[in-house]
Design a protein around this motif. Structure first.
Motif, PDB file in Angstrom:
ATOM      1  N   THR A  90     -42.507 -27.641 -11.967  1.00 22.66           N
ATOM      2  CA  THR A  90     -43.514 -28.626 -12.361  1.00 22.66           C
ATOM      3  C   THR A  90     -43.943 -29.459 -11.162  1.00 22.66           C
ATOM      4  O   THR A  90     -45.137 -29.711 -10.961  1.00 22.66           O
ATOM      5  N   ASN A  91     -42.975 -29.878 -10.335  1.00 27.18           N
ATOM      6  CA  ASN A  91     -43.300 -30.663  -9.143  1.00 27.18           C
ATOM      7  C   ASN A  91     -44.151 -29.873  -8.155  1.00 27.18           C
ATOM      8  O   ASN A  91     -45.036 -30.438  -7.499  1.00 27.18           O
ATOM      9  N   LEU A  92     -43.882 -28.569  -8.051  1.00 30.59           N
ATOM     10  CA  LEU A  92     -44.682 -27.722  -7.166  1.00 30.59           C
ATOM     11  C   LEU A  92     -46.154 -27.752  -7.572  1.00 30.59           C
ATOM     12  O   LEU A  92     -47.049 -27.839  -6.724  1.00 30.59           O
ATOM     13  N   ILE A  93     -46.396 -27.681  -8.880  1.00 26.98           N
ATOM     14  CA  ILE A  93     -47.771 -27.717  -9.382  1.00 26.98           C
ATOM     15  C   ILE A  93     -48.416 -29.065  -9.087  1.00 26.98           C
ATOM     16  O   ILE A  93     -49.546 -29.139  -8.585  1.00 26.98           O
ATOM     17  N   LEU A  94     -47.697 -30.142  -9.390  1.00 23.89           N
ATOM     18  CA  LEU A  94     -48.244 -31.484  -9.198  1.00 23.89           C
ATOM     19  C   LEU A  94     -48.478 -31.790  -7.715  1.00 23.89           C
ATOM     20  O   LEU A  94     -49.477 -32.410  -7.353  1.00 23.89           O
ATOM     21  N   GLN A  95     -47.560 -31.338  -6.856  1.00 24.73           N
ATOM     22  CA  GLN A  95     -47.645 -31.658  -5.425  1.00 24.73           C
ATOM     23  C   GLN A  95     -48.752 -30.888  -4.707  1.00 24.73           C
ATOM     24  O   GLN A  95     -49.270 -31.354  -3.691  1.00 24.73           O
ATOM     25  N   ASN A  96     -49.087 -29.710  -5.211  1.00 25.09           N
ATOM     26  CA  ASN A  96     -50.040 -28.858  -4.496  1.00 25.09           C
ATOM     27  C   ASN A  96     -51.392 -28.725  -5.185  1.00 25.09           C
ATOM     28  O   ASN A  96     -52.261 -27.998  -4.701  1.00 25.09           O
TER      29      ASN A  96
ATOM     30  N   SER B 210     -53.201 -36.507 -13.115  1.00 28.17           N
ATOM     31  CA  SER B 210     -52.207 -35.892 -12.249  1.00 28.17           C
ATOM     32  C   SER B 210     -50.779 -35.966 -12.790  1.00 28.17           C
ATOM     33  O   SER B 210     -49.932 -35.161 -12.400  1.00 28.17           O
ATOM     34  N   SER B 211     -50.501 -36.936 -13.653  1.00 27.14           N
ATOM     35  CA  SER B 211     -49.115 -37.120 -14.098  1.00 27.14           C
ATOM     36  C   SER B 211     -48.900 -36.851 -15.582  1.00 27.14           C
ATOM     37  O   SER B 211     -47.769 -36.877 -16.058  1.00 27.14           O
ATOM     38  N   GLY B 212     -49.986 -36.591 -16.322  1.00 27.36           N
ATOM     39  CA  GLY B 212     -49.869 -36.391 -17.761  1.00 27.36           C
ATOM     40  C   GLY B 212     -49.573 -34.946 -18.141  1.00 27.36           C
ATOM     41  O   GLY B 212     -49.738 -34.014 -17.341  1.00 27.36           O
TER      42      GLY B 212
ATOM     43  N   ALA C 181     -55.655 -39.461  -5.708  1.00 26.58           N
ATOM     44  CA  ALA C 181     -55.626 -40.894  -6.000  1.00 26.58           C
ATOM     45  C   ALA C 181     -54.878 -41.170  -7.299  1.00 26.58           C
ATOM     46  O   ALA C 181     -54.092 -42.127  -7.397  1.00 26.58           O
ATOM     47  N   ALA C 182     -55.104 -40.301  -8.311  1.00 27.57           N
ATOM     48  CA  ALA C 182     -54.418 -40.472  -9.594  1.00 27.57           C
ATOM     49  C   ALA C 182     -52.912 -40.260  -9.442  1.00 27.57           C
ATOM     50  O   ALA C 182     -52.106 -40.960 -10.058  1.00 27.57           O
ATOM     51  N   ARG C 183     -52.529 -39.277  -8.626  1.00 28.80           N
ATOM     52  CA  ARG C 183     -51.102 -39.006  -8.413  1.00 28.80           C
ATOM     53  C   ARG C 183     -50.437 -40.144  -7.651  1.00 28.80           C
ATOM     54  O   ARG C 183     -49.318 -40.557  -7.960  1.00 28.80           O
ATOM     55  N   LEU C 184     -51.130 -40.653  -6.626  1.00 23.53           N
ATOM     56  CA  LEU C 184     -50.577 -41.747  -5.814  1.00 23.53           C
ATOM     57  C   LEU C 184     -50.699 -43.086  -6.526  1.00 23.53           C
ATOM     58  O   LEU C 184     -49.995 -44.043  -6.197  1.00 23.53           O
ATOM     59  N   ASN C 185     -51.621 -43.153  -7.508  1.00 24.72           N
ATOM     60  CA  ASN C 185     -51.946 -44.398  -8.220  1.00 24.72           C
ATOM     61  C   ASN C 185     -52.463 -45.462  -7.265  1.00 24.72           C
ATOM     62  O   ASN C 185     -52.226 -46.660  -7.452  1.00 24.72           O
TER      63      ASN C 185
END
Length: 388
Positions: free
Chosen positions: A43-49, A158-160, A300-304
């Motif tokens: 899951t982190n791989l998807i979110l990070q890339n 990005s986080s939902g 931006a959404a991931r970093l907030n």
């Protein structure tokens, strides 16, 4: 077997990178003691890339036309900054701000596309200027400071995760999505095979075809089961799948896609064949601006937060993903799927090296060697084919 070898040879760029991705994943899975393929890490791989993969989809189109775009990281940062001002400072609704941000990205792409397509300034120079210009504008707009936090609804980009039916210990939506996607894949493959047989194209044997379907079905469902074991389907994964399907369809099944390949293969011949080369180039850069805007919003959404240093080196990762995925440095060759595979190769390398505690200096060096090897492999194959 002869047909299989011929198929592999004709698609060696794409298949070679898929094999490389599998080998890299197995290597890091063993060396990290099984951490790489843990559901939370997948899951982190998807979110990070995700934001790099979005850029890679747009970048591969630019590279296929024979151009390059060095400005996408700065454009992503600028659009993120504009979105932050609209949502945080001006309190605009996220939907309105997102639409406005995409329009800004499209206008930036049109600005750069005009200079490349109609004034005939090399894309390298135009986008290098854009990289400096929009990085400077980002700092001016943000006044050297970060703007945060974004509204909760925007952060979910990005986080939902897609909500499930209930608490069953495993996410049923993800399991169901895997089954549905498998059925769609099988139906599509059967349809393509029938079409190839109808026009008497060479196809693999029935046994190999069934084996291919079984392997792919297993991979798809194993992947969705891993996601289901953690939190389910990330929202960003759905967005990525939609973009991959749309752009794959455009490049493989539409006139626009054929024109993009023709332009990159031989611009003069394409123009003589009736392709409006300037118009195609212009719209490819407009598209790249929109994709950079989407990437900037995702980051931006991931970093907030919108920060002056956002988007740094994004352009290098997107270009590397495209070349590693089989795009040719001379244009005319490349696929959306290949760019995604290239992005995943880079992402798995980053993630795996971080898991084993390798320093950023070594990580950069290894990624550089991988990129060099991919381009050298492309040139070697071209020379080999030209000789044969």
């Amino acid at each position: 077997m002869e047909t299989l070898m011929k198929l592999f040879k004709n698609n060696i760029r794409q298949y070679g990178m898929i094999i490389a991705l599998v080998v890299i994943m197995i290597f890091f899975q063993l060396i990290t003691g099984g951490l790489l393929l843990e559901p939370i890490n997948i899951t982190n791989l998807i979110l990070q890339n995700s934001y790099i993969l979005v850029l890679a989809i747009g970048m591969v189109l630019v590279i296929i036309t024979g151009h390059i775009d060095l400005s996408v990281g700065s454009v992503a940062a600028f659009v993120g900054a504009v979105a932050a001002i609209m949502m945080v400072d001006m309190q605009l609704h996220p939907v309105v701000a997102v639409i406005a941000s995409l329009i800004v990205g499209g206008l930036i792409g049109a600005w750069q596309g005009f200079w490349v397509a109609y004034v005939r300034i090399p894309a390298f120079i135009v986008t290098l200027a854009g990289m400096l210009l929009f990085r400077g504008l980002t700092m001016i707009v943000l006044e050297g400071q970060s703007i945060s936090p974004f509204p909760a609804g925007f952060q979910k980009i990005s986080s939902g995760f897609i909500p499930d039916f209930g608490d069953f210990g495993v996410n049923l939506i993800a399991i169901l999505a895997g089954i549905i996607f498998t059925l769609i894949y099988i139906i599509n493959e059967l349809r393509d095979r029938r079409a190839q047989q109808k026009y008497q194209f060479e196809v693999i044997s029935n046994s190999l075809f069934v084996l291919k379907l079984v392997v792919m079905a297993a991979v798809i469902n194993a992947f969705t089961y891993m996601l289901a074991s953690y939190a389910g389907l990330p929202n960003i994964l759905i967005l990525l799948l939609v973009l991959i399907l749309i752009y794959s369809f455009v490049m493989n099944r539409t006139v626009m896609g054929r024109h993009i390949y023709a332009l990159g293969g031989n611009e003069k011949a394409a123009a003589l064949s009736g392709v409006k080369t300037k118009k195609v180039t212009f719209w490819v850069f407009v598209n790249m601006g929109v994709m950079a805007a989407i990437s900037g919003l995702i980051f931006a959404a991931r970093l907030n937060a919108a920060t002056p240093r956002a988007g740094t080196n994004f352009e290098l990762d997107a270009i590397a993903a495209s070349f590693i995925g089989g795009a040719s440095a001379t244009g005319g060759i490349g696929t959306v799927f290949g760019a995604i595979i290239g992005g995943l190769v880079m992402g798995v390398l980053n993630n795996g090296m971080s898991l084993i505690g390798l320093g950023i200096d070594w990580q950069q060096g290894i990624k550089g060697l991988v990129l060099l090897a991919a381009v050298a492999f492309d040139i070697y194959n071209k020379k080999k084919n030209s000789v044969s």
